[in-house]
Motif scaffolding. Structure first.
Motif, PDB file in Angstrom:
ATOM      1  N   GLN A  59       1.024   6.425   5.598  1.00 21.94           N
ATOM      2  CA  GLN A  59       2.455   6.783   5.689  1.00 21.94           C
ATOM      3  C   GLN A  59       2.895   7.546   4.441  1.00 21.94           C
ATOM      4  OE1 GLN A  59       3.926   2.722   6.434  1.00 21.94           O
ATOM      5  NE2 GLN A  59       4.955   3.542   8.241  1.00 21.94           N
ATOM      6  N   ALA A  60       2.463   7.058   3.285  1.00 22.09           N
ATOM      7  CA  ALA A  60       2.833   7.711   2.024  1.00 22.09           C
ATOM      8  C   ALA A  60       2.237   9.109   1.935  1.00 22.09           C
ATOM      9  CB  ALA A  60       2.367   6.857   0.838  1.00 22.09           C
ATOM     10  N   PHE A  61       0.982   9.257   2.327  1.00 20.19           N
ATOM     11  CA  PHE A  61       0.333  10.577   2.312  1.00 20.19           C
ATOM     12  C   PHE A  61       1.049  11.555   3.233  1.00 20.19           C
ATOM     13  CE2 PHE A  61      -3.311   8.758   0.124  1.00 20.19           C
ATOM     14  CZ  PHE A  61      -3.777   9.838  -0.602  1.00 20.19           C
ATOM     15  N   LEU A  62       1.472  11.042   4.414  1.00 19.91           N
ATOM     16  CA  LEU A  62       2.134  11.937   5.382  1.00 19.91           C
ATOM     17  C   LEU A  62       3.475  12.445   4.864  1.00 19.91           C
ATOM     18  CD1 LEU A  62       1.186  10.229   8.752  1.00 19.91           C
ATOM     19  CD2 LEU A  62       0.782  12.640   8.163  1.00 19.91           C
ATOM     20  N   GLU A  63       4.121  11.650   3.999  1.00 16.87           N
ATOM     21  CA  GLU A  63       5.383  12.135   3.421  1.00 16.87           C
ATOM     22  C   GLU A  63       5.133  13.306   2.482  1.00 16.87           C
ATOM     23  OE1 GLU A  63       7.538   8.816   1.772  1.00 16.87           O
ATOM     24  OE2 GLU A  63       7.902   7.971   3.774  1.00 16.87           O
ATOM     25  N   LYS A  64       4.003  13.255   1.770  1.00 15.44           N
ATOM     26  CA  LYS A  64       3.683  14.354   0.855  1.00 15.44           C
ATOM     27  C   LYS A  64       2.982  15.507   1.576  1.00 15.44           C
ATOM     28  CE  LYS A  64       1.714  15.493  -3.625  1.00 15.44           C
ATOM     29  NZ  LYS A  64       1.261  15.002  -4.919  1.00 15.44           N
ATOM     30  N   TYR A  65       2.162  15.166   2.571  1.00 17.54           N
ATOM     31  CA  TYR A  65       1.367  16.180   3.294  1.00 17.54           C
ATOM     32  C   TYR A  65       1.609  16.057   4.804  1.00 17.54           C
ATOM     33  CZ  TYR A  65      -1.341  16.009  -1.108  1.00 17.54           C
ATOM     34  OH  TYR A  65      -1.746  16.028  -2.420  1.00 17.54           O
ATOM     35  N   LYS A  78       3.107   5.162  15.322  1.00 16.92           N
ATOM     36  CA  LYS A  78       4.185   4.858  14.371  1.00 16.92           C
ATOM     37  C   LYS A  78       4.355   5.921  13.295  1.00 16.92           C
ATOM     38  CE  LYS A  78       3.892  -0.241  14.649  1.00 16.92           C
ATOM     39  NZ  LYS A  78       3.026  -0.447  15.809  1.00 16.92           N
ATOM     40  N   THR A  79       3.506   6.962  13.291  1.00 15.13           N
ATOM     41  CA  THR A  79       3.671   8.044  12.314  1.00 15.13           C
ATOM     42  C   THR A  79       3.686   9.378  13.055  1.00 15.13           C
ATOM     43  OG1 THR A  79       1.393   8.760  11.833  1.00 15.13           O
ATOM     44  CG2 THR A  79       2.143   6.723  10.768  1.00 15.13           C
ATOM     45  N   SER A  80       3.938  10.438  12.309  1.00 15.11           N
ATOM     46  CA  SER A  80       4.002  11.775  12.907  1.00 15.11           C
ATOM     47  C   SER A  80       2.690  12.536  12.728  1.00 15.11           C
ATOM     48  CB  SER A  80       5.144  12.546  12.249  1.00 15.11           C
ATOM     49  OG  SER A  80       4.936  12.553  10.841  1.00 15.11           O
ATOM     50  N   LEU A  81       1.587  11.814  12.499  1.00 12.86           N
ATOM     51  CA  LEU A  81       0.297  12.499  12.297  1.00 12.86           C
ATOM     52  C   LEU A  81       0.040  13.484  13.442  1.00 12.86           C
ATOM     53  CD1 LEU A  81      -2.428  12.488  10.577  1.00 12.86           C
ATOM     54  CD2 LEU A  81      -3.346  11.212  12.517  1.00 12.86           C
ATOM     55  N   LYS A  82      -0.377  14.689  13.060  1.00 13.18           N
ATOM     56  CA  LYS A  82      -0.577  15.723  14.082  1.00 13.18           C
ATOM     57  C   LYS A  82      -1.986  15.708  14.654  1.00 13.18           C
ATOM     58  CE  LYS A  82       2.997  18.747  12.195  1.00 13.18           C
ATOM     59  NZ  LYS A  82       3.251  19.813  11.214  1.00 13.18           N
ATOM     60  N   LYS A  83      -2.979  15.338  13.830  1.00 17.81           N
ATOM     61  CA  LYS A  83      -4.352  15.435  14.330  1.00 17.81           C
ATOM     62  C   LYS A  83      -5.242  14.328  13.780  1.00 17.81           C
ATOM     63  CE  LYS A  83      -7.180  17.635  16.990  1.00 17.81           C
ATOM     64  NZ  LYS A  83      -7.618  19.035  17.000  1.00 17.81           N
ATOM     65  N   ALA A 121       0.839  -1.211   0.000  1.00 15.80           N
ATOM     66  CA  ALA A 121       0.000   0.000   0.000  1.00 15.80           C
ATOM     67  C   ALA A 121       0.871   1.258   0.000  1.00 15.80           C
ATOM     68  CB  ALA A 121      -0.940  -0.002   1.206  1.00 15.80           C
ATOM     69  N   TYR A 122       1.983   1.196   0.748  1.00 18.29           N
ATOM     70  CA  TYR A 122       2.894   2.343   0.808  1.00 18.29           C
ATOM     71  C   TYR A 122       3.535   2.601  -0.561  1.00 18.29           C
ATOM     72  CZ  TYR A 122       7.090   5.055   1.758  1.00 18.29           C
ATOM     73  OH  TYR A 122       8.075   6.004   1.712  1.00 18.29           O
ATOM     74  N   THR A 123       4.055   1.534  -1.176  1.00 19.89           N
ATOM     75  CA  THR A 123       4.762   1.677  -2.449  1.00 19.89           C
ATOM     76  C   THR A 123       3.831   2.164  -3.554  1.00 19.89           C
ATOM     77  OG1 THR A 123       6.159  -0.157  -1.777  1.00 19.89           O
ATOM     78  CG2 THR A 123       6.253   0.454  -4.088  1.00 19.89           C
ATOM     79  N   GLU A 124       2.656   1.549  -3.636  1.00 24.70           N
ATOM     80  CA  GLU A 124       1.706   1.922  -4.693  1.00 24.70           C
ATOM     81  C   GLU A 124       1.218   3.359  -4.510  1.00 24.70           C
ATOM     82  OE1 GLU A 124       0.533  -0.052  -7.552  1.00 24.70           O
ATOM     83  OE2 GLU A 124       2.541  -0.609  -6.918  1.00 24.70           O
ATOM     84  N   THR A 125       0.915   3.725  -3.263  1.00 22.60           N
ATOM     85  CA  THR A 125       0.418   5.079  -3.013  1.00 22.60           C
ATOM     86  C   THR A 125       1.509   6.105  -3.301  1.00 22.60           C
ATOM     87  OG1 THR A 125      -1.043   4.188  -1.309  1.00 22.60           O
ATOM     88  CG2 THR A 125      -0.712   6.572  -1.300  1.00 22.60           C
ATOM     89  N   THR A 126       2.735   5.799  -2.878  1.00 17.61           N
ATOM     90  CA  THR A 126       3.861   6.711  -3.146  1.00 17.61           C
ATOM     91  C   THR A 126       4.040   6.912  -4.647  1.00 17.61           C
ATOM     92  OG1 THR A 126       4.978   5.998  -1.133  1.00 17.61           O
ATOM     93  CG2 THR A 126       6.342   7.060  -2.784  1.00 17.61           C
ATOM     94  N   ARG A 127       3.967   5.795  -5.396  1.00 22.04           N
ATOM     95  CA  ARG A 127       4.133   5.851  -6.850  1.00 22.04           C
ATOM     96  C   ARG A 127       3.061   6.748  -7.485  1.00 22.04           C
ATOM     97  NH1 ARG A 127       1.735   3.120 -10.977  1.00 22.04           N
ATOM     98  NH2 ARG A 127       0.566   1.736  -9.602  1.00 22.04           N
ATOM     99  N   LEU A 128       1.803   6.551  -7.081  1.00 27.33           N
ATOM    100  CA  LEU A 128       0.706   7.318  -7.680  1.00 27.33           C
ATOM    101  C   LEU A 128       0.767   8.794  -7.280  1.00 27.33           C
ATOM    102  CD1 LEU A 128      -2.060   4.613  -7.190  1.00 27.33           C
ATOM    103  CD2 LEU A 128      -1.212   5.457  -9.400  1.00 27.33           C
ATOM    104  N   LEU A 129       1.097   9.062  -6.013  1.00 23.87           N
ATOM    105  CA  LEU A 129       1.208  10.462  -5.567  1.00 23.87           C
ATOM    106  C   LEU A 129       2.332  11.169  -6.319  1.00 23.87           C
ATOM    107  CD1 LEU A 129       0.669  10.183  -1.676  1.00 23.87           C
ATOM    108  CD2 LEU A 129      -0.942  11.107  -3.364  1.00 23.87           C
ATOM    109  N   ALA A 130       3.422  10.440  -6.581  1.00 23.39           N
ATOM    110  CA  ALA A 130       4.557  11.029  -7.299  1.00 23.39           C
ATOM    111  C   ALA A 130       4.176  11.376  -8.736  1.00 23.39           C
ATOM    112  CB  ALA A 130       5.746  10.073  -7.284  1.00 23.39           C
ATOM    113  N   GLN A 131       3.193  10.646  -9.279  1.00 21.88           N
ATOM    114  CA  GLN A 131       2.704  10.950 -10.636  1.00 21.88           C
ATOM    115  C   GLN A 131       1.708  12.109 -10.638  1.00 21.88           C
ATOM    116  OE1 GLN A 131       1.018   7.309 -12.145  1.00 21.88           O
ATOM    117  NE2 GLN A 131       2.973   6.211 -12.124  1.00 21.88           N
ATOM    118  N   GLY A 132       1.448  12.665  -9.458  1.00 21.14           N
ATOM    119  CA  GLY A 132       0.504  13.778  -9.365  1.00 21.14           C
ATOM    120  C   GLY A 132      -0.951  13.351  -9.310  1.00 21.14           C
ATOM    121  N   LYS A 133      -1.192  12.058  -9.044  1.00 20.14           N
ATOM    122  CA  LYS A 133      -2.571  11.565  -8.971  1.00 20.14           C
ATOM    123  C   LYS A 133      -3.176  11.837  -7.594  1.00 20.14           C
ATOM    124  CE  LYS A 133      -2.088   9.269 -12.939  1.00 20.14           C
ATOM    125  NZ  LYS A 133      -2.686   9.826 -14.170  1.00 20.14           N
ATOM    126  N   TYR A 134      -4.495  11.998  -7.565  1.00 22.57           N
ATOM    127  CA  TYR A 134      -5.215  11.840  -6.312  1.00 22.57           C
ATOM    128  C   TYR A 134      -5.392  10.343  -6.113  1.00 22.57           C
ATOM    129  CZ  TYR A 134      -6.212  16.803  -6.244  1.00 22.57           C
ATOM    130  OH  TYR A 134      -6.086  18.168  -6.211  1.00 22.57           O
TER     131      TYR A 134
END
Ligand SMILES: [Mn+2]
Length: 342
Positions: free
Chosen positions: A156-162, A197-202, A127-140
């Motif tokens: 985890q992947a979303f938190l790296e971008k946002y 396990k993540t840095s989620l703020k809220k 899920a992390y790899t696929e989401t990272t790949r799609l986000l890097a392509q500019g996809k929602y």
């Protein structure tokens, strides 16, 4: 893109919602995750993506809120055979623990727990790899479960971008258990894992009505990072005449500008999801949930992605003959896509 008439019935070779887009052409890509390794009560949610895909083709595309937003392109990735294979293996091992046969030696039980944890980590990595790949392509990106353990890697992947994003978590359950029956990545622990396990703020939880004392204390001890709107409290305020609109404003005020929505279908009243794994009486009405999503966007906030999980057509899968859960799930998914693409 193939020839396409948005007012006509969906053709057989069409994609999600009867749309003609490939993942490359789509602005929003749905990642199906057919996984329910640690489901402890009613099964079938690993069939959720296939059932939603099937039911989605009968949706009328024009949307009263967002018009022809679908023209930006929505596509669902192929449902992975490999994940279904991992799911069968993990489920078999988990069943040994869930069935609780006390005649089995500890070594056998520990081996089964380890197997589930190892496969869960593989699933998280997928899920992390696929989401990272799609986000890097500019996809929602939207994740379609599967049980509620599936979005961990995606979050985890979303938190790296946002890194400043918050999570709106709609659910009957708090999902804050520190592992469940020895499983580190069960559906009942998703938000505990996210918090620890993540840095989620809220984390903002809505509709919660099933939780243990440990979870209640976890919420109390993390008051700066978690705000929980318990279902009973929301319901009582409505009974006293407070409007759902005002309650939505209070919920949204807790959220930062960028919002990831983690939507467990059992957050809704169980009449909308009778086959979900762990239904609980109470919950949000369909239109209450939609109004909350709409108000997030009209407040000026941005929905940056989402997961929809625990939609189940029943143990028999798409052939169970009851399309209701998937029908509701597909319509909810469509609105989530609409407000994300807004
Ligand atoms: Mn959940």
């Amino acid at each position: 893109m193939k020839q396409f008439d948005p007012n006509a019935a969906a053709t057989l070779d069409s994609g999600i919602f009867g749309l003609p887009f490939s993942s490359e052409e789509a602005a929003l890509v749905l990642l199906p995750v057919p996984w329910e390794a640690t489901t402890s009560y009613g099964g079938g949610t690993s069939h959720g993506p296939a059932a939603i895909l099937h039911a989605s083709k009968q949706i009328d595309l024009f949307d009263i809120d967002n018009g022809n937003f679908f023209m930006a392109g929505i596509a669902m990735e192929e449902i992975s055979d490999e994940i279904q294979h991992w799911n069968r293996q993990a489920r078999q091992a988990a069943k040994i623990i869930i069935d609780g046969d006390e005649s089995l030696p500890d070594s056998v039980l520990q081996q089964a727990i380890n197997k589930v944890n190892v496969l869960s980590e593989k699933l998280n990595a997928f899920a992390y790899t696929e989401t990272t790949r799609l986000l890097a392509q500019g996809k929602y990106v939207g994740i379609v479960g599967g049980d509620h353990s599936v979005p961990f890697g995606a979050i985890q992947a979303f938190l790296e971008k946002y890194p400043d994003m918050g999570i709106l978590h709609i659910d009957a359950h708090a999902d804050l258990r520190d592992s469940f029956e020895g499983f580190h990545y069960s559906h009942a622990s998703i938000m505990h894992n996210v918090m620890t396990k993540t840095s989620l703020k809220k984390l903002v939880q809505v509709g919660i009505r099933d939780f243990c004392e440990e979870e209640f204390n976890f919420i109390r001890n993390n008051a700066a990072r978690i705000k929980t709107f318990f279902d009973a409290a929301l319901s009582e305020q409505k009974m006293q005449g407070k409007s759902w609109g005002l309650l939505c404003d209070e919920i949204i005020a807790e959220l930062p500008h960028e919002v990831y929505v983690s939507f467990d279908i059992d957050g809704l009243d169980p009449r909308f999801c009778p086959h979900t794994g762990t239904p609980v009486p109470g919950g949000l009405d369909f239109h209450e949930a939609l109004f909350l999503l709409k108000k997030i966007v009209t407040s000026g906030r941005k929905i940056i992605g989402f997961d929809l999980n625990e939609v189940s057509p029943g143990e028999q899968g798409v052939d169970s003959g009851d399309e209701w859960d998937a029908n509701v799930g597909a319509r909810l998914l469509y609105k989530l896509c609409g407000w994300t693409l807004k």
